[in-house]
Motif scaffolding. Structure first.
Motif, PDB file in Angstrom:
ATOM      1  N   LEU A   1       0.832  -1.208   0.000  1.00  6.58           N
ATOM      2  CA  LEU A   1       0.000   0.000   0.000  1.00  6.58           C
ATOM      3  C   LEU A   1       0.860   1.249   0.000  1.00  6.58           C
ATOM      4  O   LEU A   1       0.587   2.213  -0.722  1.00  6.58           O
ATOM      5  CB  LEU A   1      -0.912   0.023   1.238  1.00  6.58           C
ATOM      6  CG  LEU A   1      -2.144  -0.867   1.204  1.00  6.58           C
ATOM      7  CD1 LEU A   1      -2.991  -0.638   2.446  1.00  6.58           C
ATOM      8  CD2 LEU A   1      -2.971  -0.580  -0.042  1.00  6.58           C
ATOM      9  N   ALA A   2       1.905   1.238   0.812  1.00  3.34           N
ATOM     10  CA  ALA A   2       2.768   2.416   0.904  1.00  3.34           C
ATOM     11  C   ALA A   2       3.368   2.741  -0.462  1.00  3.34           C
ATOM     12  O   ALA A   2       3.389   3.896  -0.887  1.00  3.34           O
ATOM     13  CB  ALA A   2       3.878   2.175   1.923  1.00  3.34           C
ATOM     14  N   VAL A   3       3.820   1.702  -1.168  1.00  2.00           N
ATOM     15  CA  VAL A   3       4.449   1.933  -2.472  1.00  2.00           C
ATOM     16  C   VAL A   3       3.399   2.353  -3.515  1.00  2.00           C
ATOM     17  O   VAL A   3       3.664   3.192  -4.365  1.00  2.00           O
ATOM     18  CB  VAL A   3       5.259   0.690  -2.908  1.00  2.00           C
ATOM     19  CG1 VAL A   3       5.746   0.805  -4.341  1.00  2.00           C
ATOM     20  CG2 VAL A   3       6.450   0.493  -1.969  1.00  2.00           C
ATOM     21  N   GLU A   4       2.173   1.784  -3.401  1.00  2.00           N
ATOM     22  CA  GLU A   4       1.096   2.229  -4.307  1.00  2.00           C
ATOM     23  C   GLU A   4       0.749   3.682  -4.062  1.00  2.00           C
ATOM     24  O   GLU A   4       0.407   4.413  -4.974  1.00  2.00           O
ATOM     25  CB  GLU A   4      -0.188   1.420  -4.033  1.00  2.00           C
ATOM     26  CG  GLU A   4      -0.292   0.122  -4.797  1.00  2.00           C
ATOM     27  CD  GLU A   4      -1.425  -0.744  -4.252  1.00  2.00           C
ATOM     28  OE1 GLU A   4      -2.460  -0.196  -3.806  1.00  2.00           O
ATOM     29  OE2 GLU A   4      -1.239  -1.979  -4.249  1.00  2.00           O
TER      30      GLU A   4
ATOM     31  N   ILE B   1      10.231   2.409  -2.720  1.00  2.00           N
ATOM     32  CA  ILE B   1      10.792   1.171  -2.163  1.00  2.00           C
ATOM     33  C   ILE B   1      12.010   1.497  -1.295  1.00  2.00           C
ATOM     34  O   ILE B   1      12.210   0.919  -0.228  1.00  2.00           O
ATOM     35  CB  ILE B   1      11.133   0.205  -3.321  1.00  2.00           C
ATOM     36  CG1 ILE B   1       9.825  -0.394  -3.842  1.00  2.00           C
ATOM     37  CG2 ILE B   1      12.111  -0.887  -2.883  1.00  2.00           C
ATOM     38  CD1 ILE B   1       9.962  -1.492  -4.844  1.00  2.00           C
ATOM     39  N   GLU B   2      12.786   2.466  -1.728  1.00  2.00           N
ATOM     40  CA  GLU B   2      14.014   2.798  -0.991  1.00  2.00           C
ATOM     41  C   GLU B   2      13.729   3.500   0.328  1.00  2.00           C
ATOM     42  O   GLU B   2      14.430   3.285   1.314  1.00  2.00           O
ATOM     43  CB  GLU B   2      14.923   3.709  -1.841  1.00  2.00           C
ATOM     44  CG  GLU B   2      15.544   3.038  -3.048  1.00  2.00           C
ATOM     45  CD  GLU B   2      14.588   2.898  -4.229  1.00  2.00           C
ATOM     46  OE1 GLU B   2      13.450   3.394  -4.145  1.00  2.00           O
ATOM     47  OE2 GLU B   2      14.993   2.269  -5.221  1.00  2.00           O
ATOM     48  N   SER B   3      12.720   4.377   0.356  1.00  2.00           N
ATOM     49  CA  SER B   3      12.558   5.224   1.547  1.00  2.00           C
ATOM     50  C   SER B   3      11.670   4.601   2.623  1.00  2.00           C
ATOM     51  O   SER B   3      11.637   5.069   3.757  1.00  2.00           O
ATOM     52  CB  SER B   3      11.973   6.582   1.148  1.00  2.00           C
ATOM     53  OG  SER B   3      10.649   6.402   0.712  1.00  2.00           O
ATOM     54  N   PHE B   4      10.957   3.572   2.293  1.00  2.00           N
ATOM     55  CA  PHE B   4      10.048   2.924   3.254  1.00  2.00           C
ATOM     56  C   PHE B   4      10.853   2.417   4.456  1.00  2.00           C
ATOM     57  O   PHE B   4      11.929   1.847   4.300  1.00  2.00           O
ATOM     58  CB  PHE B   4       9.373   1.751   2.541  1.00  2.00           C
ATOM     59  CG  PHE B   4       8.370   0.995   3.359  1.00  2.00           C
ATOM     60  CD1 PHE B   4       7.065   1.450   3.496  1.00  2.00           C
ATOM     61  CD2 PHE B   4       8.720  -0.202   3.987  1.00  2.00           C
ATOM     62  CE1 PHE B   4       6.129   0.742   4.228  1.00  2.00           C
ATOM     63  CE2 PHE B   4       7.795  -0.921   4.719  1.00  2.00           C
ATOM     64  CZ  PHE B   4       6.495  -0.439   4.841  1.00  2.00           C
TER      65      PHE B   4
END
Ligand SMILES: NC(=O)C1=CN([C@@H]2O[C@H](COP(=O)(O)OP(=O)(O)OC[C@H]3O[C@@H](n4cnc5c(N)ncnc54)[C@H](OP(=O)(O)O)[C@@H]3O)[C@@H](O)[C@H]2O)[C@@H](O)CC1
Ligand SMILES: Nc1ncnc2c1ncn2[C@@H]1O[C@H](COP(=O)(O)OP(=O)(O)O)[C@@H](O)[C@H]1O
Ligand SMILES: [K+]
Length: 500
Positions: free
Chosen positions: A472-475, A480-483
């Motif tokens: 969900l965060a990437v959507e 991907i790098e900062s999560f």
């Protein structure tokens, strides 16, 4: 979601042909049509040249149907027959005749001199071998596979990248198609979920081809997928008159000087995953950090910089043990005494696992239904080295059965083993490969265990929702790098909403 073996897929084919009174040619048409629809949606440009490379079996037959459908709809197609065998399947022959009737451009490839020139911007449809491959491709077929891999064209494999085996490790790495997309029929294939195969299988898509439902429902499978549907099946909706006592009391044990953050993350995750009460048992040095960052969490303390006494007063419904624990000699000693006598259901992670690995007798004392959450290195410390992913799965099944516990082997497609079966988690992405991500998972699973889910359910659901936070965060707006692990906790609320 079941993961059928090749043998079961052939059985499902036969059951479908019988129950739906269709011919195998019609089933092939249906499968290839599903591929065709996916291809033209993704690559609608009619000026692009498709090289459709067809083997002599039914995978090749699928390719021939895709060629015909593309041609009928105005696409540019060159079909190549990869002539590796005298024997051609019946449905291959039927579909070759149909294509020839259309006066399509079809050429035979019987040696290097016949190889197509594949330009940058072309698309290769790989229909050379499917699940019927019995030995590594050799001779000119291997050379063609290398030619395709070295071209600058995009590669779409039908059903299975050619050269990959359905139930064993690749023996010749140079003889396997490295597909950009694989369009597979009805069910995911085990080979797609194994890290050894990541170069060959990148994006993959399951296409529904309407195989017989009764067969699929009754097939007895060793391997399963864990997706939203499976987890919704046992997700507990909260009752109107429930109170915080209805959702258990999670106790997270761990932390050492410099690693209190692991416990902050695990306990916060437990809270946000719905544990009624959350307590931590940490070294004294972490007290202020814990109280000031997690006001909802209760704290008991042990020795100054590490845990050694394990003499907490909390009476938990579930324990998560290990994040940031460290391996001080006194911690190890305390752990051994505590672990052998613990009565509450437990999730063991990180240094908890390393201590069990160091004192091999401890494995024998693992209480029934304990959940172990190793990453591959921790698992290797528990069970020794393996030579390939299939041997790793054998060890996973054996260890969980021998010790009657749930083993959550973390990674992409985390594998959860219990009582002779393995579930592969279908959520998540590499954003989760970040510090503290495993600590968050321990907190979530502990919280679910404390809320009355069984060990298997807590593991499946915990791993699934942990993975979904990253999806969900990437959507939405993360990369991907900062999560980070903290973001995973913050997204738990959004993930739970998908269950109601
Ligand atoms: N329900 C479904 O999922 C549906 C599945 N369908 C499709 O069927 C596919 C399976 O088809 P399949 O059984 O004909 O096998 P396939 O992969 O084409 O290969 C067999 C050929 O390869 C040959 N061969 C093997 N190894 C070799 C080697 N190293 N070097 C050289 N030759 C070698 C072998 O020859 P043999 O060894 O028998 O002499 C034979 O000629 C499946 O993946 C899917 O695409 C759909 O059509 C319908 C619905
Ligand atoms: N490439 C990936 N795709 C999906 N999930 C991943 C990937 N890499 C790691 N993860 C997940 O991230 C978590 C990492 O846990 P762990 O290795 O214990 O990390 P840490 O020790 O930093 O907390 C696991 O749940 C794992 O499944
Ligand atoms: K293929």
């Amino acid at each position: 979601m079941k993961i059928l073996s090749a043998k079961q897929i052939y059985e499902a084919d036969r059951a479908t042909i019988k129950s739906q009174a269709i011919s195998s040619t019609e089933l092939m048409e249906r499968a290839a049509f599903a591929c065709y629809e996916w291809i033209i949606k993704r690559f609608p440009d009619r000026s692009r040249l498709f090289h459709v490379c067809c083997g002599m079996g039914n995978n090749g037959g699928d390719g021939l149907v895709v060629s015909r459908l593309l041609l009928e709809n105005g696409f540019r197609v060159h079909t190549h027959l990869i002539n590796f065998s005298e024997h051609r399947s019946d449905d291959f022959k039927v579909n070759l005749d149909r294509l020839i009737e259309m006066k399509a451009l079809v050429t035979e490839v019987s040696g290097v001199a016949d190889f197509p020139t594949i330009e940058h911007g072309d698309l290769v449809i790989d229909a050379i071998f499917g699940i019927g491959l019995k030995r590594s491709p050799s001779g000119f077929t291997k050379k063609l596979i290398q030619r395709i891999n070295n071209s600058k064209a995009g590669i779409i494999s039908l059903d299975f990248p050619s050269g990959l085996f359905s139930a064993s490790t690749v023996t010749d790495k140079e003889a396997v198609i490295r597909a950009n997309h694989t369009l597979t029929f009805q069910v995911p294939k085990l080979a797609f979920l194994l890290p050894d195969n990541q170069e060959y299988v990148k994006e993959w898509q399951v296409l529904d081809i309407g195989l017989d439902k009764d067969y699929l429902n009754s097939a007895d499978c060793l391997y399963h997928g864990s997706d939203l549907e499976l987890n919704k099946g046992f997700y507990k909706v909260r009752k109107k008159f429930s109170h915080k006592g209805s959702f258990g009391h999670s106790l997270l044990i761990g932390g050492s000087f410099g690693k209190i953050g692991a416990m902050v993350l695990a306990s916060r995750a437990a809270l946000k995953a719905g544990s009624g009460l959350v307590s931590t048992y940490i070294p004294k040095c972490g007290y202020t950090a814990m109280q000031s960052t997690n006001p909802e969490v209760m704290v008991e303390v042990d020795d100054e910089n590490y845990i050694q006494y394990f003499n907490f007063k909390t009476n938990p419904t579930a324990i998560g043990l290990g994040p940031g624990l460290g391996t001080h000699l006194k911690t190890k000693k305390g752990f051994v005494d505590f672990f052998s006598n613990c009565k509450a259901p437990m999730v063991i992670d990180a240094d908890g696992l390393n201590i069990i690995a160091e004192f091999s007798d401890l494995s024998e004392l693992i209480p029934e239904n304990t959940i172990l959450t190793p990453h591959p290195k921790e698992f290797e410390r528990l069970v020794g080295k393996w030579h390939d992913d299939y041997a790793k799965l054998d060890k996973l099944l054996a260890y969980s059965q021998q010790h009657n516990c749930v083993v959550v082997l973390k990674g992409a497609y985390t594998a959860i083993a219990h009582q002779g079966k393995v579930w592969f988690n279908m959520s998540g992405n590499p954003a989760l490969a970040t510090a503290g991500s495993g600590d968050v998972l321990t907190g979530i699973i502990t919280a679910l265990l404390s809320q009355g889910y069984t060990s298997l359910e807590a593991s499946l659901l915990g791993v699934y929702i942990h993975g979904r936070t990253a999806d969900l965060a990437v959507e939405e707006n993360e990369s991907i790098e900062s999560f980070s692990a903290t973001d995973a906790i913050d997204y738990l609320g959004r993930v739970y909403k998908e269950f109601v």
